[in-house]
Design a protein around this motif. Sequence first.
Motif, mmCIF file in Angstrom:
data_model
loop_
_atom_site.group_PDB
_atom_site.id
_atom_site.type_symbol
_atom_site.label_atom_id
_atom_site.label_comp_id
_atom_site.label_asym_id
_atom_site.label_seq_id
_atom_site.Cartn_x
_atom_site.Cartn_y
_atom_site.Cartn_z
ATOM 1 N N ARG A 8 0.811 -1.214 0.000
ATOM 2 C CA ARG A 8 0.000 0.000 0.000
ATOM 3 C C ARG A 8 0.849 1.271 0.000
ATOM 4 O O ARG A 8 0.388 2.309 -0.430
ATOM 5 N N ALA A 9 2.101 1.180 0.457
ATOM 6 C CA ALA A 9 2.951 2.371 0.503
ATOM 7 C C ALA A 9 3.151 2.960 -0.890
ATOM 8 O O ALA A 9 3.187 4.168 -1.050
ATOM 9 N N VAL A 10 3.266 2.126 -1.911
ATOM 10 C CA VAL A 10 3.456 2.646 -3.262
ATOM 11 C C VAL A 10 2.132 3.053 -3.883
ATOM 12 O O VAL A 10 2.104 3.626 -4.956
ATOM 13 N N ASN A 11 1.037 2.743 -3.220
ATOM 14 C CA ASN A 11 -0.291 3.062 -3.727
ATOM 15 C C ASN A 11 -0.825 4.362 -3.131
ATOM 16 O O ASN A 11 -1.921 4.773 -3.437
ATOM 17 N N THR A 23 -0.303 7.549 -12.215
ATOM 18 C CA THR A 23 -0.356 6.339 -13.029
ATOM 19 C C THR A 23 -0.838 5.199 -12.140
ATOM 20 O O THR A 23 -0.292 4.972 -11.058
ATOM 21 N N THR A 24 -1.853 4.505 -12.593
ATOM 22 C CA THR A 24 -2.367 3.376 -11.820
ATOM 23 C C THR A 24 -1.608 2.107 -12.207
ATOM 24 O O THR A 24 -0.832 2.092 -13.149
ATOM 25 N N ASP A 25 -1.844 1.070 -11.447
ATOM 26 C CA ASP A 25 -1.212 -0.223 -11.675
ATOM 27 C C ASP A 25 -2.290 -1.276 -11.477
ATOM 28 O O ASP A 25 -2.953 -1.294 -10.438
ATOM 29 N N LEU A 53 -4.325 9.590 -3.196
ATOM 30 C CA LEU A 53 -3.566 10.801 -2.961
ATOM 31 C C LEU A 53 -3.944 11.298 -1.568
ATOM 32 O O LEU A 53 -5.114 11.605 -1.317
ATOM 33 N N ARG A 54 -2.964 11.332 -0.662
ATOM 34 C CA ARG A 54 -3.214 11.780 0.716
ATOM 35 C C ARG A 54 -3.026 13.291 0.768
ATOM 36 O O ARG A 54 -1.980 13.811 0.385
#
Length: 175
Positions: A8-11, A23-25, A53-54
Motif C-alpha cells: 500500500r505504501a506505493v499506492n 499512473t495506476t497499476d 492521494l493523501r
Amino acid sequence: GEVQIINRAVNIIDVTLGSYVVTTDQAFPDLDMTGSSCSFPTAPQTINAAKYLRFTPTASGTHTISNCTDTGTTVDARIAVLSTCGDAFSNLACDDDGCTAGAAPYTSSVSVDLTAGSTYFFAVGGYSATATGPFNIDIAGPSGPPPCLGDINLDGIVGGADLGLLLGNWGFSGT
C-alpha cells in the motif's frame, strides 16, 4: 488459497495544491463503491486500480480535484474523496465524467468542502481496466489560512492597535 499482499505504501502519494501525474497499476485493487453514498451513472460501481492521494489542506473551504485537462483514450478517470483511505463508505464526494458531461474523453471533476488540518484521500483510477492514464490530476482550493476578520494591521491578532486604526480612520474610506 493464495494470499495476495499489496504494498500500500506505493499506492499512496502525499500531495498538496497543484498538479500531479498519477499512473495506476492493475496490481492495485479496485475500490468498490457499491452501497456507498457514491453512485456512478454507469456500471461498474468501482474505481479501477485505485491510487490514493493523501491530502491535508492548509485552509478550509471548497477544493476541486479533477483531470479535466486530460485528452486521449486512456484517461477515463473516476475520482472519489474519502475521509478514510480505501473505505468507500467514508465517501464525501465522487465523480465520473463531470468535466465532459458523459462525452469523450470522459474526464472527471469533484468539488468538496474540506477542513484545514484534517487528512483526506483522493481515490483516482479508471472507469475500467483500459483506462490506465496517466491521469493529470489538478488540486485547487484555498491556499492558506483565511484572513482574521478585524485584523486591520495584519499582525495575526485582533487587538488595540486594530481598534486604534479603525477609530483613526472613522468616517473615511480606506483601512
